[in-house]
Design an enzyme around this catalytic site. Sequence first.
Site, PDB file in Angstrom:
ATOM      1  N   HIS A 320      10.907 -52.128  25.621  1.00  0.00           N
ATOM      2  CA  HIS A 320       9.911 -53.175  25.393  1.00  0.00           C
ATOM      3  C   HIS A 320       9.041 -52.830  24.187  1.00  0.00           C
ATOM      4  CE1 HIS A 320       7.293 -56.467  26.001  1.00  0.00           C
ATOM      5  NE2 HIS A 320       6.263 -55.745  26.411  1.00  0.00           N
ATOM      6  N   CYS A 369      11.434 -56.488  21.400  1.00  0.00           N
ATOM      7  CA  CYS A 369      10.793 -57.763  21.079  1.00  0.00           C
ATOM      8  C   CYS A 369       9.716 -57.557  20.019  1.00  0.00           C
ATOM      9  CB  CYS A 369      10.165 -58.370  22.330  1.00  0.00           C
ATOM     10  SG  CYS A 369      11.347 -58.758  23.645  1.00  0.00           S
TER      11      CYS A 369
END
Length: 740
Positions: A320, A369
């Site tokens: 992440h 991301c």
Amino acid sequence: MGEPGRGAAGALPLRRLAQPLLRRLSELLDRAVPGRGWRDLAQRAGSRGTVRLSPSDLEQCSLKVLEPEGSPSQSLLKLLGDRGCTVAELVELLQGLEHTEALQCLSLAGIKIVVQPDSQAVLAGQVVKLCCWATGHPFVRYQWFKQEKEIPHGTSPELVLNPVNVNDSGFYICRVNSESSFVFSRWARLEVCDVQGASHEGFIGLPENKLHICIQPQLQNLTVGDALVLECGAVGNPIPHYQWFRNGFPLANGSKNIYTVTSVDVEHQGTYWCRVFNDREDQDSEKIEVIIEELSDLQEPDLLERSNHRPVGLLYYAGHGYENYGNSFMVPVDVPNPYRSANCLCVQNILKLMQAKETGLNVFLLDMCRKRNEYDDTILILDALKVTANIVFGYATCQGAEAFEIQQSGLANGIFMKFLKDRLLEDKKITVLLDEVAEDMGKCHLTKGKQALEIRSSLSEKRALTDPIQQTASSAESLARNLQWAKAHELPESMYLEFKCGVQIQLGFAAEFSNVMIIYTRIVKKPPEIAVCRAYVTDFALDLDVDPKEANKGTPEETGSYLVSKDLPKHCLYTRLSSLQKLREHLIFTVCLHYEYPGIEDTMDERKEVNVGKPLIAKLGLHHGFKTKNCLQTCCVANNPFHNQMESSPVASQYYIPSHCQPNSCPGVYHPNRMCAGNIRQLEACSCSGTSRILATRHEVQNDSRPVGKSNVPVETTDDTVELEFLLSNSLRFPEQQQP
């Protein structure tokens, strides 16, 4: 050898078969489909003139259905037996009916191996004979195998190797066939010892099969970091076993003829010898000294390595992340919720550290991301980066967008890495390679319009990931760092545990990552008087992430381990430990053994506590900032696979609190470390090439605490007889199962 036995076996009267076998054959014939029942058998017997059966005989058999436990087939078999029918004749009749189930029942009952091949260790040049003798009907045939390969002309009860050589070492088995089925002998292990430059004169006059050491361990003078390799070789029948000693104490991983330590330290210095033994006798090898010297000068000229290339900085990250105000942040798995830049690692800061090392090429491959973190309004003011060339950023997705993973069968793979790994070893300029990866990603219908690779580059030279890279000098700093890296990949030594009841259990270890370890257990010896025994591991410190419901499983995949499952030994129970970086003390756990004796309903229990020190990255003591948890989590009996087999419904997890823990110190039912995600959307189901898959963003899959990504080959594997028996027996049975 099959033909002479055919007459004796074929002449066996049908009435001489054991009653349980006759009853089983009768059941199969009574419930057979039309064309394969007892009437068809009687008709075929009469038409071939094997036995005369009158209409009244058939009526007598038929009337047996009126009796409570009557069987027409059993009555027919008795008539056939009383009138002289032999086993061979019955087999021929059943073959005519193509009644394979009855034929298999008859053949398996008839084949019996009376002489099994022996495992043995011999000298190269000797004559070796492996024997397998069997009885059966109507007759038997033999086929020898070396592991899974047929041995040409190995079709006799005796397999003779004259003379034997080192290439003949391995595992042997004999398949005994009857007309419709087969059985296997036990596995025989053959070790061939080749003593270089020595003759066999020293062994002349020794009693046959006597245990004798023919290769002695040699004196070793080593330096810290060198590999220690000690060898001892022996011949004898039964096959010799080995146990290495240092300073009078047995070594945990010293049960093979070669003892190795990949990187020695001063603690490995001492007096070594090997004890060789079998069921009849034992001998000790010569005692030798292993001397370990420390490096006196890390800058010796012969340690310097020159290269035309300067060092390279490479960062690959999968997980992440987010991007705020042009700065990219990698999010650790244990950040608070909500998290901000102070809880994360800034990619630009890492680049600054690389530049400080004057790296000639810096590559960032970021599979994460790049959406904005709405909870983080901090504007970082970073020191200006140096103006240097040869910096390449490969972002898995564009600014403000998400990066996706494909999840299938419990294994996750980022879209970026899925295509990158196919081209990673191509000898092309790195920007060209990334351009081609971007084109490959553009053809993937799963992420079209959702994810596109972004490349930023300041290359001023033609650089590729395949360029040879070496340091300009082996500095004290780099050597120390390499030593730390090596320590972070040291596994506990495999060990064997002996229980009072006579059961022996092997405990082995493998690394999936430097902070994830697989423990596998299996029973390698069980006394014949014990009917059933089961073993599992339990009582792990709560510092570790071990889900009791995913421990002691029959396959690595059931524990969540997919990356190294193909390299692990088979037919074990597997438990996956993660977060080893949080381990503050030695890893101590319990091996529990449950066993039963025939005719006794009570289950017996034995427990052994095992201390394997600090494995893998735990050796480095990277535990600062983690909260201490003193109580243990237990992979409990209620949830171990053996109890699940006996229960028809799932059982709630139970936890064992040791007596030294206060009740209020235990935080209750343990759950693996999970992170709360801000806006977790429903996973989007997709399909690719006809296969059902799940597409998820890096943000959505952060709940999964299991690390997924790069592969790490296990350091320790096993190749003992028990494992090979399972593996090779299955591969040898397969062709037979395909026969009509």
